[in-house]
Design an enzyme around this catalytic site. Structure first.
Site, mmCIF file in Angstrom:
data_model
loop_
_atom_site.group_PDB
_atom_site.id
_atom_site.type_symbol
_atom_site.label_atom_id
_atom_site.label_comp_id
_atom_site.label_asym_id
_atom_site.label_seq_id
_atom_site.Cartn_x
_atom_site.Cartn_y
_atom_site.Cartn_z
ATOM 1 N N SER A 141 0.934 -1.358 0.076
ATOM 2 C CA SER A 141 -0.082 0.068 0.191
ATOM 3 C C SER A 141 0.780 1.191 -0.041
ATOM 4 O O SER A 141 2.057 1.247 0.593
ATOM 5 C CB SER A 141 -0.861 -0.006 1.431
ATOM 6 O OG SER A 141 -1.523 1.360 1.488
ATOM 7 N N TYR A 195 -1.968 -1.134 10.227
ATOM 8 C CA TYR A 195 -2.199 -1.600 8.933
ATOM 9 C C TYR A 195 -0.996 -1.397 7.990
ATOM 10 O O TYR A 195 -0.223 -2.002 7.270
ATOM 11 C CB TYR A 195 -3.414 -0.771 8.235
ATOM 12 C CG TYR A 195 -3.576 -1.106 6.784
ATOM 13 C CD1 TYR A 195 -4.163 -2.122 6.201
ATOM 14 C CD2 TYR A 195 -3.390 0.043 5.944
ATOM 15 C CE1 TYR A 195 -4.081 -2.368 4.902
ATOM 16 C CE2 TYR A 195 -3.418 -0.195 4.646
ATOM 17 C CZ TYR A 195 -3.837 -1.397 4.123
ATOM 18 O OH TYR A 195 -4.217 -1.217 2.798
#
Length: 305
Positions: free
Chosen positions: A184, A197
């Site tokens: 990401s 995350y």
């Protein structure tokens, strides 16, 4: 001193020259030439895609089938798996195999290995992932904290390592293969409000680049993709100039397979990565800024209901 300044200037110019060359390579590979379908087919007969019933994973499955590969879909919902399999078979005529598995569990990999046995797996897309809810939020404010921690590590971290462990030996034996690990854009810098995350996603980046250094000489490509906004149910992104549809991202990122061990997957996201890495961390870590981010997210969620 003058010599040092000249050398520093040359170094800066060289760095930006490399960035310019990378941008030009993006254009060459994604706008004009692309990577030929024969390249992907040459890796092996089958492509394995995790988290393949929605969003980016589903888009990869369709795109790779269009490029001539048979597809193994792995996800937790049998009904969704069967639906996507039917769509791919009808649209492309390729063979599709489905494996039902919940990546929140860590005892699924023997079952997956048994179902992959005998298949010539040339491509692995480690796409499956989960995001904390609500988001963004401080670490101690995550819902159902113990379960969220366990699930996020199992899905975002363990799945990448274990799936790589399953397919890499056969790629090593055949001296060819392609593994794309979906990280990401938030892994580019320390990311408060997404602490857990973003940490799982930077693990993917480190693991991918380390494995590429170890196995690149075997004609195996292991690449980490670090996208920003992609329109999916998970991201809740809206279409815009700096976002990509899942279908466009899958297509563009496959054409970036020869761009090295790490990239954003598309030019607009790579430019975002360059910009965000220039933002001073003291600004991002400012308490007032974090509070404004949380308030904005709450208002956005409220207006979308």
């Amino acid at each position: 001193m003058e010599t040092l300044l000249v050398l520093f200037g040359i170094l800066v110019m060289f760095i930006y020259f490399l960035k310019l060359m990378k941008c030009l390579r993006y254009f060459l590979l994604t706008k004009w030439y692309g990577v030929p379908n024969s390249f992907f087919v040459s890796m092996g007969e089958w492509a394995v895609v995790t988290g393949s019933t929605d969003g980016i994973g589903k888009a990869y499955a369709h795109e790779l089938a269009k490029r001539g590969l048979n597809i193994v879909l792995i996800s937790r919902s049998y009904e969704k798996l069967q639906k996507v399999a039917d769509e791919i078979e009808q649209a492309t005529g390729r063979n599709v195999k489905i494996i039902q598995a919940n990546f929140s569990n860590t005892d699924i990999y023997q079952h997956i290995e048994e179902n992959l046995r005998g298949l010539e797996v040339g491509i692995l897309i480690n796409n499956v992932g989960i995001l904390q809810e609500p988001n963004p939020c401080r670490f101690l404010e995550m819902n159902d904290m113990d379960k969220t921690i366990n699930d996020m590590i199992a899905v975002n971290v363990v799945s990448v390592v274990k799936m790589t462990q399953l397919v890499l030996p056969m790629m090593k034996d055949r001296q060819k293969g392609l593994i794309l690990n979906i990280s990401s854009g938030v892994a580019n810098i320390p990311c408060p409000l997404y602490s857990l995350y973003s940490s799982t996603k930077i693990f993917i980046e480190r693991f991918s680049r380390g494995c590429q250094a170890e196995y690149g000489s075997k004609n195996i490509i292991i690449q980490c993709l670090m996208p920003f906004g992609v329109v999916t149910k998970l991201s809740k992104c809206k279409p815009g100039m700096n976002t990509e549809t899942a279908e466009d991202f899958a297509r563009k990122s496959l054409d970036c397979a020869l761009l090295g061990d790490r990239c954003a997957g598309c030019l607009v996201h790579d430019i975002q990565a360059i910009v965000i890495r220039k933002i001073p961390l003291w600004f991002l870590f400012n308490e007032a800024f974090l509070n404004k981010c949380i308030d904005f997210a709450k208002r956005s969620r409220g207006s979308s209901k």
